[in-house]
Design a protein around this motif. Structure first.
Motif, PDB file in Angstrom:
ATOM      1  N   ASP A  86       0.836  -1.200   0.000  1.00 35.89           N
ATOM      2  CA  ASP A  86       0.000   0.000   0.000  1.00 35.89           C
ATOM      3  C   ASP A  86       0.870   1.248   0.000  1.00 35.89           C
ATOM      4  O   ASP A  86       0.930   1.971   0.995  1.00 35.89           O
ATOM      5  CB  ASP A  86      -0.936  -0.018   1.221  1.00 35.89           C
ATOM      6  CG  ASP A  86      -1.891   1.172   1.209  1.00 35.89           C
ATOM      7  OD1 ASP A  86      -2.160   1.699   0.112  1.00 35.89           O
ATOM      8  OD2 ASP A  86      -2.322   1.587   2.289  1.00 35.89           O
ATOM      9  N   PRO A  87       1.563   1.533  -1.114  1.00 37.14           N
ATOM     10  CA  PRO A  87       2.349   2.763  -1.151  1.00 37.14           C
ATOM     11  C   PRO A  87       1.493   4.017  -1.166  1.00 37.14           C
ATOM     12  O   PRO A  87       1.960   5.102  -0.828  1.00 37.14           O
ATOM     13  CB  PRO A  87       3.143   2.628  -2.461  1.00 37.14           C
ATOM     14  CG  PRO A  87       2.323   1.714  -3.300  1.00 37.14           C
ATOM     15  CD  PRO A  87       1.645   0.767  -2.348  1.00 37.14           C
ATOM     16  N   ASP A  88       0.209   3.868  -1.537  1.00 38.09           N
ATOM     17  CA  ASP A  88      -0.668   5.044  -1.574  1.00 38.09           C
ATOM     18  C   ASP A  88      -0.872   5.631  -0.186  1.00 38.09           C
ATOM     19  O   ASP A  88      -1.190   6.808  -0.039  1.00 38.09           O
ATOM     20  CB  ASP A  88      -2.032   4.666  -2.174  1.00 38.09           C
ATOM     21  CG  ASP A  88      -1.897   4.279  -3.640  1.00 38.09           C
ATOM     22  OD1 ASP A  88      -1.024   4.850  -4.313  1.00 38.09           O
ATOM     23  OD2 ASP A  88      -2.646   3.405  -4.086  1.00 38.09           O
ATOM     24  N   GLN A  91       3.253   8.971   2.704  1.00 36.61           N
ATOM     25  CA  GLN A  91       3.553  10.314   2.227  1.00 36.61           C
ATOM     26  C   GLN A  91       5.064  10.526   2.251  1.00 36.61           C
ATOM     27  O   GLN A  91       5.702  10.313   3.277  1.00 36.61           O
ATOM     28  CB  GLN A  91       2.855  11.357   3.110  1.00 36.61           C
ATOM     29  CG  GLN A  91       1.343  11.212   3.135  1.00 36.61           C
ATOM     30  CD  GLN A  91       0.727  11.441   1.768  1.00 36.61           C
ATOM     31  OE1 GLN A  91       1.162  12.326   1.026  1.00 36.61           O
ATOM     32  NE2 GLN A  91      -0.276  10.646   1.438  1.00 36.61           N
ATOM     33  N   GLY A 142       9.139   8.257 -12.633  1.00 36.38           N
ATOM     34  CA  GLY A 142       9.021   7.798 -11.246  1.00 36.38           C
ATOM     35  C   GLY A 142       9.724   6.482 -11.024  1.00 36.38           C
ATOM     36  O   GLY A 142      10.858   6.280 -11.476  1.00 36.38           O
ATOM     37  N   ARG A 144       9.135   2.104 -10.852  1.00 29.49           N
ATOM     38  CA  ARG A 144       8.334   0.895 -11.049  1.00 29.49           C
ATOM     39  C   ARG A 144       9.011  -0.256 -10.313  1.00 29.49           C
ATOM     40  O   ARG A 144      10.238  -0.373 -10.319  1.00 29.49           O
ATOM     41  CB  ARG A 144       8.225   0.549 -12.538  1.00 29.49           C
ATOM     42  CG  ARG A 144       7.437  -0.734 -12.793  1.00 29.49           C
ATOM     43  CD  ARG A 144       7.236  -1.012 -14.257  1.00 29.49           C
ATOM     44  NE  ARG A 144       8.475  -1.391 -14.925  1.00 29.49           N
ATOM     45  CZ  ARG A 144       8.525  -2.013 -16.105  1.00 29.49           C
ATOM     46  NH1 ARG A 144       7.403  -2.260 -16.758  1.00 29.49           N
ATOM     47  NH2 ARG A 144       9.686  -2.324 -16.652  1.00 29.49           N
ATOM     48  N   PHE A 157       3.984  -1.994  -8.241  1.00 29.60           N
ATOM     49  CA  PHE A 157       3.403  -0.669  -8.382  1.00 29.60           C
ATOM     50  C   PHE A 157       4.273   0.160  -9.320  1.00 29.60           C
ATOM     51  O   PHE A 157       5.424  -0.165  -9.605  1.00 29.60           O
ATOM     52  CB  PHE A 157       3.227   0.028  -7.020  1.00 29.60           C
ATOM     53  CG  PHE A 157       4.523   0.501  -6.390  1.00 29.60           C
ATOM     54  CD1 PHE A 157       5.091   1.723  -6.745  1.00 29.60           C
ATOM     55  CD2 PHE A 157       5.164  -0.252  -5.421  1.00 29.60           C
ATOM     56  CE1 PHE A 157       6.261   2.171  -6.175  1.00 29.60           C
ATOM     57  CE2 PHE A 157       6.342   0.190  -4.839  1.00 29.60           C
ATOM     58  CZ  PHE A 157       6.894   1.408  -5.223  1.00 29.60           C
ATOM     59  N   ASP A 158       3.699   1.238  -9.817  1.00 27.47           N
ATOM     60  CA  ASP A 158       4.403   2.197 -10.670  1.00 27.47           C
ATOM     61  C   ASP A 158       3.871   3.575 -10.303  1.00 27.47           C
ATOM     62  O   ASP A 158       2.731   3.908 -10.606  1.00 27.47           O
ATOM     63  CB  ASP A 158       4.156   1.889 -12.148  1.00 27.47           C
ATOM     64  CG  ASP A 158       5.049   2.719 -13.059  1.00 27.47           C
ATOM     65  OD1 ASP A 158       5.698   3.665 -12.565  1.00 27.47           O
ATOM     66  OD2 ASP A 158       5.100   2.432 -14.271  1.00 27.47           O
ATOM     67  N   ARG A 159       4.729   4.388  -9.615  1.00 28.71           N
ATOM     68  CA  ARG A 159       4.261   5.680  -9.111  1.00 28.71           C
ATOM     69  C   ARG A 159       5.237   6.786  -9.496  1.00 28.71           C
ATOM     70  O   ARG A 159       6.428   6.561  -9.711  1.00 28.71           O
ATOM     71  CB  ARG A 159       4.126   5.627  -7.586  1.00 28.71           C
ATOM     72  CG  ARG A 159       2.925   4.832  -7.105  1.00 28.71           C
ATOM     73  CD  ARG A 159       2.772   4.946  -5.604  1.00 28.71           C
ATOM     74  NE  ARG A 159       2.576   6.314  -5.151  1.00 28.71           N
ATOM     75  CZ  ARG A 159       2.474   6.649  -3.873  1.00 28.71           C
ATOM     76  NH1 ARG A 159       2.583   5.735  -2.937  1.00 28.71           N
ATOM     77  NH2 ARG A 159       2.283   7.906  -3.524  1.00 28.71           N
ATOM     78  N   THR A 160       4.691   7.993  -9.554  1.00 29.89           N
ATOM     79  CA  THR A 160       5.500   9.153  -9.933  1.00 29.89           C
ATOM     80  C   THR A 160       6.024   9.920  -8.726  1.00 29.89           C
ATOM     81  O   THR A 160       6.956  10.715  -8.875  1.00 29.89           O
ATOM     82  CB  THR A 160       4.673  10.112 -10.801  1.00 29.89           C
ATOM     83  OG1 THR A 160       3.519  10.547 -10.064  1.00 29.89           O
ATOM     84  CG2 THR A 160       4.220   9.422 -12.083  1.00 29.89           C
ATOM     85  N   ASP A 161       5.431   9.716  -7.547  1.00 28.53           N
ATOM     86  CA  ASP A 161       5.808  10.524  -6.387  1.00 28.53           C
ATOM     87  C   ASP A 161       6.741   9.797  -5.417  1.00 28.53           C
ATOM     88  O   ASP A 161       7.043  10.306  -4.345  1.00 28.53           O
ATOM     89  CB  ASP A 161       4.559  10.986  -5.633  1.00 28.53           C
ATOM     90  CG  ASP A 161       3.777   9.823  -5.046  1.00 28.53           C
ATOM     91  OD1 ASP A 161       3.864   8.718  -5.623  1.00 28.53           O
ATOM     92  OD2 ASP A 161       3.107  10.014  -4.020  1.00 28.53           O
ATOM     93  N   VAL A 162       7.192   8.587  -5.768  1.00 27.27           N
ATOM     94  CA  VAL A 162       8.110   7.861  -4.905  1.00 27.27           C
ATOM     95  C   VAL A 162       9.543   8.301  -5.218  1.00 27.27           C
ATOM     96  O   VAL A 162       9.960   8.279  -6.371  1.00 27.27           O
ATOM     97  CB  VAL A 162       7.973   6.338  -5.112  1.00 27.27           C
ATOM     98  CG1 VAL A 162       9.032   5.592  -4.306  1.00 27.27           C
ATOM     99  CG2 VAL A 162       6.587   5.868  -4.702  1.00 27.27           C
TER     100      VAL A 162
END
Length: 511
Positions: A86-88, A91, A142, A144, A157-162
């Motif tokens: 749960d990286p979402d 913060q 970001g 992946r 996951f693949d996120r832009t803010d990590v």
């Protein structure tokens, strides 16, 4: 609980919310609260017992467990929901830099920095899903991450803010690598625990245009070794393995691509050797399992401890059986052949597509034909095919083209074939199957092509014959031995263990 050693009543247990001591405290003091029960290890501390009873505020049922059972209880109690990534919910502060101390047990959570929590979540998920590899891949937008389960990569996951750089730095700190060096590849090791499960992680970094790419190879040291009868071999092949392992000298090779289970097979062969009357030594990179009664040596190329040098040193230790993790170069191949010629039994692995291609590979490494024919006793080629999930696999009638595949190999033609959802025209499931996470496969099965080097083959090897000519020799003496991996895999498809799509992915149409 079935594994309790003793149970003692200290008062009537009452219902209430689950009580949780901090994980590190519970582990160190060997106490844990579990719905009205006070679980203890073999040596609980007085402080731990007092703290647990004070926290409960009510009588508890005392349950004493041995060390293994207590570790399993800790993993069950503190790893709730650990498989969910749960990286979402995290913060990230993109300005700061996290350089924490070396990691503790992965079940220790709480108030760690978001980057540390994310890394622990990734590692927990990889361990829980029995992944063999974890990929950290920075890109322009970001980060992946992907995990390899049963031989295939799945996106985590693949996120832009990590903050990719800080995730990589965290992994480098955990493995003792130089976080300031980002221009050169680095290799390291992380020793982890998930509850009572010991996991050895090999880490490799590779510089790229958007940061360092990291791949972690996970080795579950608590997984245990497979006995030869548990490899999935039919009785004839089991008997052949026993015969090869009983040879007084020679070389027995396992061949196949990375991740095909060669090391597991070699370890199983070592278990067949008589450890009381034989001196067994290994040269490995890395040492994946600690084998009782066997001396093991770790390769370290940074200080010049190569396979060839380790093998030469082992030969001065009066060995009877030697396991060399891999024959990678001509020097190692030459020393292994000379060791076999002087009365030692050598187990090793080499990269080749099939058993007879191994002969050609040894020639390419500089081993003379007479040495190959004099020392090679047998070759085991293997692949791992994913098993179809028993809960969601679907059955479809075999098409004419599919029936022709079985006819061409001289196999009985099945009336129907099993497939994963979405394959070969089967319907997709509305909801992912919980047993296989929607992949259609769960676990893997081995396919083994084992060839014993007979006098007929030795004659061809001595004459320098090609792989094609050697296979023709094999067909004339033993058509079944020349069947190849494709035919053996097709037999697994016919019995419904795996699918044609999986066979084509791993082995191909090698008819």
């Amino acid at each position: 609980m079935s594994d309790n050693n003793s149970a003692e009543r200290s008062g009537p247990a009452t219902s209430g919310p689950p009580l949780r001591l901090p994980f590190a405290f519970a582990r160190d003091h060997q106490v844990a609260c579990d719905n009205g029960h006070l679980l203890t290890g073999p040596a609980p501390s007085a402080t731990g017992l007092r703290m647990a009873r004070a926290l409960a505020g009510r009588p508890l049922t005392l349950v004493t467990q041995d060390a293994e059972a207590f570790q399993a209880s800790l993993a069950r109690l503190y790893d709730q929901g650990g498989e969910t990534l749960d990286p979402d919910g995290l913060q990230f502060d993109l300005d700061g830099e996290t350089r924490d101390a070396l990691p503790r047990d992965l079940l220790e959570n709480a108030t760690e920095a978001p980057v540390v929590q994310l890394v622990n979540q990734l590692l927990r998920r990889a361990v829980r899903t029995r992944a063999s590899d974890l990929h950290i891949e920075p890109h322009e937008e970001g980060l992946r991450t992907r995990i390899r389960v049963d031989g295939t990569l799945q996106q985590a996951f693949d996120r832009t803010d990590v903050p990719a750089r800080r995730v990589v730095s965290r992994l480098k700190v955990m493995s003792g690598l130089d976080i300031a060096e980002t221009r050169l590849p680095q290799d390291g090791r992380i020793a982890l625990r998930l509850g009572g499960k010991a996991v050895d992680v090999r880490i490799s970094t590779l510089p790229g245009p958007h940061g360092e790419r990291v791949v972690l190879r996970l080795l579950d040291r608590s997984g245990g070794l497979l006995a030869p009868e548990d490899l999935g071999l039919d009785p004839d092949k089991q008997a052949l393995l026993h015969r090869l392992a009983a040879c007084p000298n020679g070389i027995i090779l396992a061949t196949g691509p990375t991740g095909s289970g060669k090391t597991t097979t070699l370890y199983s062969l070592l278990q067949l050797a008589d450890r009381r009357q034989r001196n067994i030594l290994t040269v490995e990179d890395p040492i994946e399992y600690e084998l009782p009664g066997i001396s093991q040596c770790q390769v370290n190329s940074e200080i010049g401890m190569t396979f060839a040098r380790g093998l030469r040193s082992v030969l001065r230790q009066d060995p009877d059986v030697i396991l060399v993790g891999e024959i990678r170069d001509g020097e190692t191949a030459q020393v292994a052949a000379e060791a076999a010629l002087t009365g030692h039994l050598v187990f090793s692995s080499v990269h080749a597509n099939n058993p007879l291609a191994t002969v050609v590979r040894l020639r390419e490494l500089g081993v003379e034909n007479y040495l190959v024919s004099a020392t090679l006793r047998g070759v085991i080629a293997q692949r791992l095919l994913r098993r179809l999930c028993p809960d969601c696999a679907q059955t479809m009638p075999a098409t004419e083209a599919q029936r022709a595949m079985f006819c061409a190999q001289g196999l009985p033609v099945p009336e129907a074939l099993r497939h994963a959802p979405g394959e070969a025209g089967t319907r997709m499931l509305a909801n992912p199957c919980p047993s296989c996470a929607g992949t259609g496969y769960a676990g893997r099965v081995g396919v083994f092509d084992i060839i014993e080097i007979t006098d007929t083959l030795r004659e061809g090897i001595d004459a320098g014959e090609s792989e094609y000519q050697l296979r023709n020799r094999l067909r004339t003496t033993s058509p079944e031995a020349a069947a190849g991996l494709y035919r053996l895999g097709l037999a697994k498809v016919a019995t419904g263990i795996t699918s044609l799509a999986e066979l084509a992915r791993v082995i191909g149409q090698d008819a």
